[in-house]
Design a protein around this motif. Structure first.
Motif, mmCIF file in Angstrom:
data_model
loop_
_atom_site.group_PDB
_atom_site.id
_atom_site.type_symbol
_atom_site.label_atom_id
_atom_site.label_comp_id
_atom_site.label_asym_id
_atom_site.label_seq_id
_atom_site.Cartn_x
_atom_site.Cartn_y
_atom_site.Cartn_z
ATOM 1 N N LEU A 14 64.112 41.564 2.845
ATOM 2 C CA LEU A 14 63.786 42.104 4.460
ATOM 3 C C LEU A 14 62.050 42.009 4.445
ATOM 4 N N THR A 15 61.873 41.667 5.824
ATOM 5 C CA THR A 15 60.346 41.749 5.894
ATOM 6 C C THR A 15 60.042 43.247 6.048
ATOM 7 N N GLU A 18 61.363 44.269 9.275
ATOM 8 C CA GLU A 18 62.868 44.398 9.091
ATOM 9 C C GLU A 18 63.328 45.923 8.341
#
Length: 66
Positions: A14-15, A18
């Motif tokens: 995930l970023t 996110e």
């Protein structure tokens, strides 16, 4: 691979944005589970003894305002 391991791998991808959104969602999800359990415990009387003990302690002067 277990479901947990698969989730861990996906979370690692995930970023930052996110991950922040996931944390918020999971926090809400987890809190809702605790709320449901607490409501169930209260409805079933599972906390009555603890409440009675706390009230008795308060009436005996064993509590203080916070």
């Amino acid at each position: 691979m277990s479901k947990i391991e698969a989730l861990e791998q996906e979370v690692e991808k995930l970023t930052p944005a996110e991950l922040a959104a996931f944390r918020r969602w999971f926090g809400d999800f987890d809190a809702e589970g605790w709320d449901r359990q607490l409501e169930s415990d209260v409805a079933e009387g599972r906390l009555d003894r603890l409440a009675e003990e706390a009230i008795a302690a308060h009436e005996e002067g064993k509590s203080r305002e916070i």
